[in-house]
Design a protein around this motif. Structure first.
Motif, mmCIF file in Angstrom:
data_model
loop_
_atom_site.group_PDB
_atom_site.id
_atom_site.type_symbol
_atom_site.label_atom_id
_atom_site.label_comp_id
_atom_site.label_asym_id
_atom_site.label_seq_id
_atom_site.Cartn_x
_atom_site.Cartn_y
_atom_site.Cartn_z
ATOM 1 N N THR A 1 0.826 -0.936 -0.050
ATOM 2 C CA THR A 1 0.005 -0.022 -0.105
ATOM 3 C C THR A 1 0.890 1.237 0.084
ATOM 4 O OG1 THR A 1 -1.843 1.055 1.009
ATOM 5 C CG2 THR A 1 -0.250 0.206 2.598
ATOM 6 N N PRO B 1 2.692 4.456 1.406
ATOM 7 C CA PRO B 1 3.414 4.784 2.534
ATOM 8 C C PRO B 1 2.725 6.170 2.806
ATOM 9 C CG PRO B 1 5.188 4.782 1.095
ATOM 10 C CD PRO B 1 3.929 4.252 0.150
ATOM 11 N N CYS B 2 2.522 6.796 2.012
ATOM 12 C CA CYS B 2 1.955 8.214 2.160
ATOM 13 C C CYS B 2 0.837 8.755 1.254
ATOM 14 C CB CYS B 2 3.247 9.317 2.226
ATOM 15 S SG CYS B 2 3.111 11.018 2.862
ATOM 16 N N PRO C 1 0.517 11.651 7.882
ATOM 17 C CA PRO C 1 0.740 10.370 8.580
ATOM 18 C C PRO C 1 1.279 9.477 7.314
ATOM 19 C CG PRO C 1 -1.493 10.882 8.590
ATOM 20 C CD PRO C 1 -1.324 11.770 7.875
ATOM 21 N N THR C 2 2.339 8.662 7.741
ATOM 22 C CA THR C 2 2.926 7.809 7.193
ATOM 23 C C THR C 2 2.622 6.350 7.406
ATOM 24 O OG1 THR C 2 4.915 7.656 8.548
ATOM 25 C CG2 THR C 2 5.036 9.207 6.812
ATOM 26 N N TYR C 3 2.616 5.321 6.615
ATOM 27 C CA TYR C 3 1.952 4.025 6.937
ATOM 28 C C TYR C 3 2.863 2.809 6.505
ATOM 29 C CZ TYR C 3 -2.190 7.000 7.098
ATOM 30 O OH TYR C 3 -3.152 8.009 7.440
ATOM 31 N N TYR D 1 11.500 4.148 6.071
ATOM 32 C CA TYR D 1 10.778 5.180 5.909
ATOM 33 C C TYR D 1 11.690 6.388 6.673
ATOM 34 C CZ TYR D 1 7.648 1.330 5.434
ATOM 35 O OH TYR D 1 6.942 0.244 4.965
ATOM 36 N N LYS E 1 -0.216 -4.108 7.543
ATOM 37 C CA LYS E 1 -0.163 -3.516 6.409
ATOM 38 C C LYS E 1 -1.019 -2.305 6.367
ATOM 39 C CE LYS E 1 -1.062 -3.988 1.314
ATOM 40 N NZ LYS E 1 -1.231 -5.017 0.244
ATOM 41 N N GLY E 2 -0.527 -1.119 5.964
ATOM 42 C CA GLY E 2 -1.414 0.220 6.265
ATOM 43 C C GLY E 2 -1.501 0.675 7.680
ATOM 44 N N GLN E 3 -0.663 0.327 8.490
ATOM 45 C CA GLN E 3 -0.709 0.799 9.936
ATOM 46 C C GLN E 3 -0.037 1.873 10.164
ATOM 47 O OE1 GLN E 3 -0.029 -2.058 13.139
ATOM 48 N NE2 GLN E 3 0.904 -0.441 14.385
ATOM 49 N N LYS E 4 -0.264 3.255 10.907
ATOM 50 C CA LYS E 4 0.379 4.315 10.932
ATOM 51 C C LYS E 4 1.502 3.964 11.878
ATOM 52 C CE LYS E 4 0.192 8.884 12.844
ATOM 53 N NZ LYS E 4 -0.663 10.101 13.343
ATOM 54 N N GLU F 1 4.889 10.378 11.393
ATOM 55 C CA GLU F 1 4.335 11.528 10.855
ATOM 56 C C GLU F 1 5.559 12.266 9.779
ATOM 57 O OE1 GLU F 1 2.577 13.921 13.866
ATOM 58 O OE2 GLU F 1 1.085 12.399 14.002
#
Length: 285
Positions: free
Chosen positions: A164, A166-167, A200-202, A234, A250-253, A256
């Motif tokens: 997914t 990341p930003c 947010p970044t993920y 990241y 996957k997709g968890q914060k 920032e």
């Protein structure tokens, strides 16, 4: 550049993977300034060259040490590639090239044989030049372009959808994997997503956080191990919200956006590595 390399290949049979591999190698061998505008010499070609529009004197690494040499400058990257191709129609290269085996399916010269042939004709002084180019063609999967047409490139869908984004709330993509920039060697190792501080970044995929902390260059950064040699990084966060050893979805914060470490403005640097080698994130997005 990929489009130009494929067009050239269909015109004269020279493998697209070889010219692209040499661009990456030359750009990472202290040639970043030469590769960029206004010089457009992305292949480290010394003067005189076919179609050059001027010259510039710079230091370069040869097998016997650092020397000063006169390099060609070009009006565009396309002109640089045309000059590269023109070399192999003339001595001492042409006799070596024409006896190279060709792919029976495409009629194009075999990539590994081609780089070996031009090296033997004197293209480079580095005794490891052939293997270096082959390694780059392998790492970056450049061989795929040797079987493509211009239409294939236009229709190609990049990525396998494993990751997914990341930003996803980024403002724009400010830099790309492989981009040659004057303040770094070897080409950019990831994508930069410009976004306001606090965006947010993920996690791009599920995995285990191996690093969540400070680096002088990466600032506040997070590294996630996804298994099977696949790692994502990241960088430059203003804040991180995970800890080393934590399992993430996957997709968890994970943090920032910020501008910490060696950064010229708020953005997320997203890097993907396979077995310790940086690869294009687009392969996975």
């Amino acid at each position: 550049m990929v489009q130009g390399s494929i067009d050239m290949m269909h015109e004269n049979g020279y493998p697209a993977s070889v010219v692209l591999g040499q661009m990456i190698l030359e750009g990472g061998a202290g040639g970043s300034e030469l590769s960029n505008p206004p010089y457009y010499n992305c292949l480290g070609q010394k003067s005189p060259s076919y179609g050059e529009n001027g010259t510039v004197t710079m230091q370069t690494e040869e097998a016997w040490g650092t020397v000063t040499a006169v390099f060609s400058t070009f009006a565009s990257y396309k002109d640089c590639m045309l000059a590269w191709a023109h070399k192999f129609t003339m001595p001492p290269y042409v006799s070596h090239v024409t006896i190279c085996p060709r792919d029976p399916a495409t009629g194009h010269y075999d990539a590994d044989s081609f780089i070996e042939a031009i090296w033997r004709a004197g293209y480079a002084t580095d005794p490891n030049y052939v293997q270096k180019v082959i390694n780059i063609m392998t790492i970056y999967n450049l061989y795929q372009f040797n079987n493509m047409t211009a239409e294939d490139l236009e229709d190609q869908v990049t990525g396998n959808g494993q990751f997914t984004h990341p930003c996803p709330d980024m403002t724009y993509q400010s830099s790309y994997f492989g981009e040659i920039r004057p303040y770094e060697q070897g080409g950019h190792k990831g994508h930069d997503y410009a976004a306001p501080v606090g965006t947010p970044t993920y996690a791009a995929d599920a995995g285990t956080v191996t690093i969540a902390g400070w680096s002088d260059s990466a600032g506040n950064w997070v590294v996630i191990d996804h298994g099977n040699g696949l790692v994502t990084k990241y960088m430059h966060h203003s804040r991180i919200v995970v800890v080393a050893g934590q399992s993430v979805r996957k997709g968890q914060k994970i943090g920032e956006v910020g501008s910490t470490g060696q950064s010229t403005g708020p953005h997320l640097h997203f890097q993907v590595e396979q077995n310790g080698i940086a690869v294009n994130p687009d392969y996975y997005l």
